[in-house]
Design a protein around this motif. Sequence first.
Motif, PDB file in Angstrom:
ATOM      1  N   GLU A   8      -0.075  10.057   3.202  1.00  0.00           N
ATOM      2  CA  GLU A   8       0.955  11.055   3.507  1.00  0.00           C
ATOM      3  C   GLU A   8       2.338  10.590   3.068  1.00  0.00           C
ATOM      4  O   GLU A   8       3.338  11.145   3.493  1.00  0.00           O
ATOM      5  N   LEU A  11       4.330   8.687   4.182  1.00  0.00           N
ATOM      6  CA  LEU A  11       4.735   7.911   5.345  1.00  0.00           C
ATOM      7  C   LEU A  11       6.116   7.288   5.169  1.00  0.00           C
ATOM      8  O   LEU A  11       6.332   6.123   5.435  1.00  0.00           O
ATOM      9  N   LEU A  12       7.054   8.119   4.708  1.00  0.00           N
ATOM     10  CA  LEU A  12       8.440   7.658   4.696  1.00  0.00           C
ATOM     11  C   LEU A  12       8.945   7.719   6.127  1.00  0.00           C
ATOM     12  O   LEU A  12       8.436   8.486   6.941  1.00  0.00           O
ATOM     13  N   LEU A  13       9.943   6.926   6.436  1.00  0.00           N
ATOM     14  CA  LEU A  13      10.519   6.984   7.776  1.00  0.00           C
ATOM     15  C   LEU A  13      11.555   8.115   7.800  1.00  0.00           C
ATOM     16  O   LEU A  13      12.536   8.067   7.062  1.00  0.00           O
ATOM     17  N   PRO A  14      11.323   9.139   8.625  1.00  0.00           N
ATOM     18  CA  PRO A  14      12.177  10.331   8.574  1.00  0.00           C
ATOM     19  C   PRO A  14      13.628  10.052   8.932  1.00  0.00           C
ATOM     20  O   PRO A  14      14.505  10.835   8.593  1.00  0.00           O
ATOM     21  N   MET A  22       0.833  -1.197   0.000  1.00  0.00           N
ATOM     22  CA  MET A  22       0.000   0.000   0.000  1.00  0.00           C
ATOM     23  C   MET A  22       0.872   1.252   0.000  1.00  0.00           C
ATOM     24  O   MET A  22       1.903   1.301   0.666  1.00  0.00           O
ATOM     25  N   VAL A  23       0.453   2.252  -0.771  1.00  0.00           N
ATOM     26  CA  VAL A  23       1.092   3.574  -0.730  1.00  0.00           C
ATOM     27  C   VAL A  23       0.167   4.469   0.071  1.00  0.00           C
ATOM     28  O   VAL A  23      -0.983   4.665  -0.301  1.00  0.00           O
ATOM     29  N   PHE A  24       0.666   4.970   1.175  1.00  0.00           N
ATOM     30  CA  PHE A  24      -0.214   5.702   2.089  1.00  0.00           C
ATOM     31  C   PHE A  24      -0.359   7.156   1.680  1.00  0.00           C
ATOM     32  O   PHE A  24       0.486   7.719   0.997  1.00  0.00           O
ATOM     33  N   ARG A  54       9.124   2.267  -2.802  1.00  0.00           N
ATOM     34  CA  ARG A  54       9.137   1.352  -1.659  1.00  0.00           C
ATOM     35  C   ARG A  54       8.066   0.277  -1.832  1.00  0.00           C
ATOM     36  O   ARG A  54       8.294  -0.899  -1.552  1.00  0.00           O
ATOM     37  N   ALA A  75       7.944   6.774  -1.933  1.00  0.00           N
ATOM     38  CA  ALA A  75       6.921   5.913  -1.329  1.00  0.00           C
ATOM     39  C   ALA A  75       6.440   4.865  -2.336  1.00  0.00           C
ATOM     40  O   ALA A  75       6.205   3.709  -1.981  1.00  0.00           O
TER      41      ALA A  75
END
Lengths: 255, 256
Positions: free
Chosen positions: B76, B78-81, B72-74, B152, B149
């Motif tokens: 926002e 939602l990458l990990l900063p 799933m591509v969220f 990923r 994203a």
Amino acid sequence: MRLFSLSVPQQAISIASFVLLWQMAGWFGWLTDTIIPAPSGIIQAAIDGNNKGFLWRDLWTSILRVFPALLIGSFLGALTGVVSGRVRLFSDTIGPVLHMWRALPAVALAPLFIQFFGINETSKIIIIASGVFFPVWVSTHQGAGLVHRTYLDLSKCYELSTWSFYKNIVIPSTVPFTMAGIRNGIAMAYIMLFVAEWIGASNGIGYRISIAHIVFRMDLMCLGLLELGLLAFLTDYTFIRSSHHFFPWLEHARQ
Amino acid sequence: MEISQGFAVEAADLNVRFGKLEVVTGVNLRVRQGEFVTIVGKSGCGKTTLLKAVAGLVKYSGTLRRQGRIRMVFQEGLLLPWLTVEKNIWMGVTEEEKQKGSVNSSSRKPEMGNSPNDRVQKLLSEMGIEHLRNSFPYEISGGEKQRVAIARAFAASPEIVLMDEPFGALDIFTRELMQTWLLEFWERHKVAVLFVTHDIEEGLILGDRLTVMSAGQLEPDHTIPFPRPRGAETKYTEQFLEARRNIRKQIIDDYS
């Protein structure tokens, strides 16, 4: 935003003026050596301590107590916090005991530790580390429990292993909380250092302060306080600077 | 029961409730392998919840069958900063594959194999973000973040990709670029995509089929006739505007 902010040199001027006023009070004869010496008196005490050698010996002894204790207390506090923040069983069983313990004044526990571990370096490090442990644990516990809900979706959808979930999601998102805890822990460490050296030591800054008090050497006492203050400031400053170096994303971690 | 031949997702009478609130009601949905299906609806119509149900992230009742790996591509991104672009993409690789190797940009070769690292490197170049491999998410633009994203999501070679308004936060020009780019990317990879958006134009330009969702229910779908590859000009043809007008009317009528 701050309306009025001063540059670092300007802030230094503020401190310098304060010291100057203090010194002038000494010149006017408003200060009594048995209550508070002028800055020149403290400098004289430092020179004296340097010549006799106890200045650096005390400083080094205290550093060797504070730093290992900070490392141990922070590590154990962070580890316990991550586990208690995520694992319900753990926080339900061990949590109440830790909370009860935390409510006790850390300072009042120092004699107990001495009774238990004896008057030696280990007991001092344990006393200091126990003071560091609690703020780090509480902050980390909070942070670990607050992992962004969508991160949980992410790790489920991307089928992360438990290890990967902790390593890549829980621990990094807890870092800002743990850091806040460690900063409190640093302040606590110097309180506990003083207590440990006050009640059971024959060297170190805390010992020097308590001895100086007994013999009315207010200059030596103020020197000790100055050392503690500077050391605590430098520890905190170095910690903040280095954590921003190691975690450059820290200021941008909010989603 | 097995999933029908040639299908990636099959849902029949799918329901999701949060307490007393029925968010998704009696949804029937079929997505073929390699098909691009878009769901268009207003905010709060249950589109995100439907996607989460398909992804297995919320509890549902009814039947749901899926064929293949799902990512799933969220909304926002939602990458990990705390991870660099390259390591964020690496997070999408399956755990079994992660154990075989690690992400290593120094082993780039002209001919790419199919090791997970080769795949990550290939995705970086396909996304045109090779130069950002060592940047952190806060150092890159919104459009670049969404590309990371998406990369990923594709890092584990999934068969199904769910996208929840991935371009919702982008300005209209960046969004148009991203749409064109996503189409090219999808035509190369040919995975089943379920794409949720509130933008009718986006739903029409991207999808093979478009379905309107309102108040938790899916309406009969529209097959989108425009030939591929579609470019930005497609949006200004008479036929496109006509389709857009009809769907807009359909959505507005549902709420009046």
